[in-house]
Motif scaffolding. Structure first.
Motif, PDB file in Angstrom:
ATOM      1  N   SER A   8     -18.334  -3.915  54.821  1.00 44.32           N
ATOM      2  CA  SER A   8     -18.763  -2.593  54.365  1.00 44.32           C
ATOM      3  C   SER A   8     -19.619  -2.716  53.113  1.00 44.32           C
ATOM      4  CB  SER A   8     -17.541  -1.727  54.112  1.00 44.32           C
ATOM      5  OG  SER A   8     -17.046  -1.271  55.343  1.00 44.32           O
ATOM      6  N   THR A   9     -19.876  -1.597  52.461  1.00 43.05           N
ATOM      7  CA  THR A   9     -20.797  -1.624  51.321  1.00 43.05           C
ATOM      8  C   THR A   9     -20.278  -2.511  50.191  1.00 43.05           C
ATOM      9  OG1 THR A   9     -21.274   0.671  51.883  1.00 43.05           O
ATOM     10  CG2 THR A   9     -22.164  -0.150  49.792  1.00 43.05           C
ATOM     11  N   GLN A  89     -21.203  -1.954  57.596  1.00 45.57           N
ATOM     12  CA  GLN A  89     -21.874  -0.759  57.092  1.00 45.57           C
ATOM     13  C   GLN A  89     -23.050  -0.504  58.031  1.00 45.57           C
ATOM     14  OE1 GLN A  89     -24.502  -1.220  53.651  1.00 45.57           O
ATOM     15  NE2 GLN A  89     -23.607  -3.217  53.288  1.00 45.57           N
ATOM     16  N   GLN A  90     -23.277   0.766  58.348  1.00 48.01           N
ATOM     17  CA  GLN A  90     -24.283   1.067  59.367  1.00 48.01           C
ATOM     18  C   GLN A  90     -25.704   1.061  58.794  1.00 48.01           C
ATOM     19  OE1 GLN A  90     -21.672   4.508  61.343  1.00 48.01           O
ATOM     20  NE2 GLN A  90     -23.205   3.643  62.685  1.00 48.01           N
ATOM     21  N   HIS A  91     -26.665   0.887  59.685  1.00 44.82           N
ATOM     22  CA  HIS A  91     -28.110   1.050  59.420  1.00 44.82           C
ATOM     23  C   HIS A  91     -28.771  -0.126  58.698  1.00 44.82           C
ATOM     24  CE1 HIS A  91     -26.858   5.057  60.487  1.00 44.82           C
ATOM     25  NE2 HIS A  91     -26.173   5.186  59.366  1.00 44.82           N
ATOM     26  N   TRP A 129     -27.812   1.495  53.874  1.00 45.66           N
ATOM     27  CA  TRP A 129     -27.726   2.923  54.232  1.00 45.66           C
ATOM     28  C   TRP A 129     -28.030   3.853  53.069  1.00 45.66           C
ATOM     29  CZ3 TRP A 129     -24.143   6.150  51.848  1.00 45.66           C
ATOM     30  CH2 TRP A 129     -23.194   5.499  51.051  1.00 45.66           C
ATOM     31  N   ARG A 162     -32.470   6.435  56.025  1.00 43.56           N
ATOM     32  CA  ARG A 162     -31.678   5.206  55.994  1.00 43.56           C
ATOM     33  C   ARG A 162     -31.619   4.487  57.334  1.00 43.56           C
ATOM     34  NH1 ARG A 162     -28.118   9.221  57.016  1.00 43.56           N
ATOM     35  NH2 ARG A 162     -26.132   8.824  58.074  1.00 43.56           N
ATOM     36  N   ASP A 272     -19.211   0.545  60.959  1.00 43.35           N
ATOM     37  CA  ASP A 272     -17.882   0.748  60.364  1.00 43.35           C
ATOM     38  C   ASP A 272     -17.287   2.109  60.745  1.00 43.35           C
ATOM     39  OD1 ASP A 272     -19.613   2.152  58.639  1.00 43.35           O
ATOM     40  OD2 ASP A 272     -18.858   1.216  56.811  1.00 43.35           O
ATOM     41  N   ASN A 273     -18.142   3.132  60.919  1.00 40.63           N
ATOM     42  CA  ASN A 273     -17.597   4.438  61.302  1.00 40.63           C
ATOM     43  C   ASN A 273     -17.140   4.466  62.761  1.00 40.63           C
ATOM     44  OD1 ASN A 273     -17.943   5.999  58.739  1.00 40.63           O
ATOM     45  ND2 ASN A 273     -20.049   5.335  59.022  1.00 40.63           N
ATOM     46  N   GLY A 293     -14.989   6.000  51.986  1.00 41.67           N
ATOM     47  CA  GLY A 293     -15.315   4.638  51.532  1.00 41.67           C
ATOM     48  C   GLY A 293     -16.317   4.768  50.399  1.00 41.67           C
ATOM     49  N   THR A 294     -17.399   3.985  50.425  1.00 40.84           N
ATOM     50  CA  THR A 294     -18.453   4.205  49.436  1.00 40.84           C
ATOM     51  C   THR A 294     -19.115   5.532  49.771  1.00 40.84           C
ATOM     52  OG1 THR A 294     -18.755   1.820  49.399  1.00 40.84           O
ATOM     53  CG2 THR A 294     -20.439   3.157  48.300  1.00 40.84           C
ATOM     54  N   SER A 295     -19.488   5.692  51.050  1.00 41.94           N
ATOM     55  CA  SER A 295     -19.944   7.004  51.516  1.00 41.94           C
ATOM     56  C   SER A 295     -18.725   7.824  51.910  1.00 41.94           C
ATOM     57  CB  SER A 295     -20.820   6.835  52.764  1.00 41.94           C
ATOM     58  OG  SER A 295     -20.086   6.201  53.802  1.00 41.94           O
ATOM     59  N   THR A 297     -17.744  10.160  55.026  1.00 40.35           N
ATOM     60  CA  THR A 297     -18.262  10.518  56.351  1.00 40.35           C
ATOM     61  C   THR A 297     -17.250  11.406  57.065  1.00 40.35           C
ATOM     62  OG1 THR A 297     -17.417   8.450  57.293  1.00 40.35           O
ATOM     63  CG2 THR A 297     -19.738   8.482  56.678  1.00 40.35           C
ATOM     64  N   PHE A 316     -23.651   9.079  67.697  1.00 40.62           N
ATOM     65  CA  PHE A 316     -23.554   7.624  67.885  1.00 40.62           C
ATOM     66  C   PHE A 316     -22.725   7.357  69.141  1.00 40.62           C
ATOM     67  CE2 PHE A 316     -23.462   7.039  62.946  1.00 40.62           C
ATOM     68  CZ  PHE A 316     -24.836   7.216  62.886  1.00 40.62           C
ATOM     69  N   LEU A 326     -21.385  12.359  63.763  1.00 35.81           N
ATOM     70  CA  LEU A 326     -21.146  11.843  62.408  1.00 35.81           C
ATOM     71  C   LEU A 326     -22.053  12.537  61.405  1.00 35.81           C
ATOM     72  CD1 LEU A 326     -20.270   8.468  61.007  1.00 35.81           C
ATOM     73  CD2 LEU A 326     -22.364   9.490  60.142  1.00 35.81           C
ATOM     74  N   CYS A 328     -22.926  12.119  57.199  1.00 35.94           N
ATOM     75  CA  CYS A 328     -22.729  11.155  56.107  1.00 35.94           C
ATOM     76  C   CYS A 328     -23.130  11.781  54.766  1.00 35.94           C
ATOM     77  CB  CYS A 328     -23.581   9.919  56.374  1.00 35.94           C
ATOM     78  SG  CYS A 328     -23.432   8.646  55.104  1.00 35.94           S
TER      79      CYS A 328
HETATM   80  O1  5SP Z   1     -24.665   5.546  56.511  1.00 34.52           O
HETATM   81  C1  5SP Z   1     -23.497   5.615  56.854  1.00 34.52           C
HETATM   82  C2  5SP Z   1     -23.120   6.262  58.126  1.00 34.52           C
HETATM   83  O2  5SP Z   1     -24.206   6.843  58.790  1.00 34.52           O
HETATM   84  C3  5SP Z   1     -22.429   5.027  55.976  1.00 34.52           C
HETATM   85  O3  5SP Z   1     -21.172   5.577  56.281  1.00 34.52           O
HETATM   86  C4  5SP Z   1     -22.393   3.510  56.064  1.00 34.52           C
HETATM   87  O4  5SP Z   1     -21.881   3.107  57.324  1.00 34.52           O
HETATM   88  C5  5SP Z   1     -21.596   2.906  54.906  1.00 34.52           C
HETATM   89  O5  5SP Z   1     -20.230   2.967  55.085  1.00 34.52           O
HETATM   90  P1  5SP Z   1     -19.114   2.703  53.961  1.00 34.52           P
HETATM   91  O6  5SP Z   1     -19.378   1.357  53.363  1.00 34.52           O
HETATM   92  O7  5SP Z   1     -19.201   3.832  52.989  1.00 34.52           O
HETATM   93  O8  5SP Z   1     -17.819   2.724  54.754  1.00 34.52           O
END
Ligand code: 5SP
Ligand code: ADP
Length: 509
Positions: A8-9, A89-91, A129, A162, A272-273, A293-295, A297, A316, A326, A328
């Protein structure tokens, strides 16, 4: 036993499950900022990017992979692992030249992964992201593909800054020679899975849908979107495939160095989501997951793939089949951390000062809770906007920030058109009792939490077991259980308070 990894982030975590006992038997994690300080990325990304650029150093992720395996093997026999799956972490995207495949196939157990793979990078840093630098590229892609409504119809989202496609386009425009040299573009999740498999693995439909490149009807890369993004792009992308696909046995590197069995299988990675959707037992419609999390969602399995006409929401692939929605929010944990640090509090004081010491609705004191650019709503905020003095007491500020975050979430999830019946919380901040109760009250829905806050890592381990023949419903019944006494009921007497607060918040936006 089955191993799940989540890159993740801010950290790379690993979790082992034993389905026979219905237990999580091992959990370790590497925090990028704290344990890999040489990358100068205290929150997992390189600070100070200009023009909205937010990148991370992919060498940090490579080093973390060796570190997490070193932690895993300490007192634990990894030969008992039947299969492994990853989430990421996505994207975010990682760019390699044509030597990648040979390097992956011949990884030498005597040399760290980072030393063997980093010479193949064609882009030194990886956009992640949080990056908002691709506004121009989004407009160009939308124009070339027939408008944003068409991009959304094809890919499940309008062109989003992103998302990987616009990021690839920006790379092509900024550095065409390096783009030309690029032979393979991976997502963070498929990159980590590829190292494990010792070959480039496919991108799954869960994470692939976060690229503005996957056609949700055909579940293949879409030619119109590829052409609108960058030249020769199909040749640089791994194929798209279903999440439950077994990619093949683990690389000899991990067998020799960490004692995994040569028969251990690598299952495709996902975002991760989508992984948390599995790990939170929410792959069937009805349960909403909020990940802190960091984001932050907000997501749920979808009965039908409904797109968001305003462009905030995404569709997704659901790793269990079908689709998920989703939304974010960029100002999640890092905004909460910013205010916590400004006020000199720790998390427990943050909880008790802000939420125990102030009334629901904060006597009308509201905040647009954005410490920097926000994704939902998309705007480059410079700092929070308050309807009260900035030097108000700490409790008032904390409540204003948290109520603002979850009112913003409620407002921007209305397009889904269904009232939340049950919310499951995951991610680091889900450990806060005050935040959990606030979410129950703002959404007027019961909230559940599990004993662990790593829904993505658990989801990865469950996916590994499922791909090897274990029944997903049985796995979820055994592992996706709320911790005893963790269910919080909404306070019905606060429904009107938060309806009024929502109207105020909407007016301030
Ligand atoms: O951009 C998105 C979802 O579209 C973020 O949710 C990333 O996937 C980062 O995830 P975390 O590290 O915050 O869990
Ligand atoms: N008790 C707590 N209250 C609020 N936030 C917390 C608490 N514990 C951890 N966090 C937040 O959780 C975040 C990390 O969550 P995590 O799910 O590990 O993130 P990621 O998966 O994006 O790397 C940190 O930024 C931290 O601010």
């Amino acid at each position: 036993m089955f191993l799940g990894l989540d890159s993740s982030t801010q950290s790379l975590s690993a979790l082992v499950i034993d389905p026979a006992r219905g237990e999580i038997v091992r959990e370790v994690s590497v925090n990028f900022g704290a344990e890999l300080p040489a990358y100068h990325s205290p929150s997992g990304f390189i600070p100070g990017g200009k023009g909205g650029e937010v990148h991370a150093d992919p060498r940090m992720w490579m080093e973390a992979l060796d570190l997490v395996f070193a932690k895993l093997t300490d007192g634990f026999d990894l030969s008992r692992i039947t299969a492994v799956a990853c989430s990421g972490q996505q994207h975010g995207s990682v760019y390699f030249d044509a030597t990648l495949e040979q390097r992956l196939a011949t990884l030498d157990a005597g040399v760290p992964v980072v030393d063997q793979l980093s010479p193949a990078l064609t882009r030194a840093t990886a956009p992640i992201w949080m990056d908002t630098s691709t506004g121009a590229e989004c407009a160009e892609i939308a124009a070339a593909a027939g408008g944003n409504a068409e991009v959304c119809r094809l890919s499940g989202s309008i062109a989003i800054e992103r998302f990987t496609g616009p990021q690839i386009r920006r790379f092509h425009k900024l550095d065409p020679a390096s783009y030309e040299k690029t032979a393979v573009i991976h997502l963070v999740s498929s990159f980590v899975g590829s190292v494990l498999a010792g070959k480039s693995i496919a991108i799954d439909h869960g994470d692939g849908a976060g690229m503005n490149l996957l056609n949700l009807q055909t579940l293949d890369w879409d030619d119109a979107l590829l052409d609108a993004t960058a030249p020769d792009l199909r040749a640089k992308l791994p194929p798209a495939a279903a999440s439950a696909t077994i990619a093949g046995p683990v690389s000899a590197y991990f067998v020799e160095k960490y004692g995994l069995s040569g028969n251990c299988q690598v299952v495709l990675s996902t975002g991760d989501n989508p992984s948390s959707l599995v790990g939170m037992g929410a792959t069937a419609p009805g349960t909403i997951v909020i990940s802190l999390g960091t984001s932050d969602t907000f997501f749920a399995a979808m009965e039908n793939a409904v797109t968001d006409p305003q462009g905030f929401g995404h569709v997704f692939g659901n790793p269990a089949g079908g689709f998920m929605s989703l939304i974010c929010f960029r100002n999640g944990s890092l905004a909460r951390e910013a205010l916590r640090d400004e006020l000199g509090l720790d998390w427990s004081a943050f909880d008790s000062a802000g939420l125990a010491g102030t009334p629901a609705g904060n006597d009308g004191k509201r905040m647009l809770p954005f410490y920097g650019p926000e994704i939902t709503p998309r705007r480059d905020f410079d700092g929070p906007v308050r309807n009260f003095p900035a030097d108000a007491s700490a409790p008032v500020q904390v409540r204003a920030l948290l109520e603002g975050q979850f009112l913003n979430m409620r407002l921007h999830s209305l397009w889904i058109g269904e009232k939340a019946e049950l919310i499951r919380l995951t991610g680091g901040a889900s450990q806060s009792n005050g935040i959990a109760q606030l979410i129950a009250d703002v959404f007027q829905a019961p909230v559940e939490r599990f004993a662990i806050a790593n829904g993505a890592g658990l989801g990865a381990a469950l996916r590994a077991a499922h791909a090897c023949g274990h029944d997903l419903a049985k796995l979820q019944a055994d592992f996706c259980k709320p911790a005893a006494g963790s269910r919080l009921e909404p306070d019905a007497s606060l429904a009107a308070v938060y309806d009024e607060a929502l109207a105020d918040y909407r007016a301030m936006l």
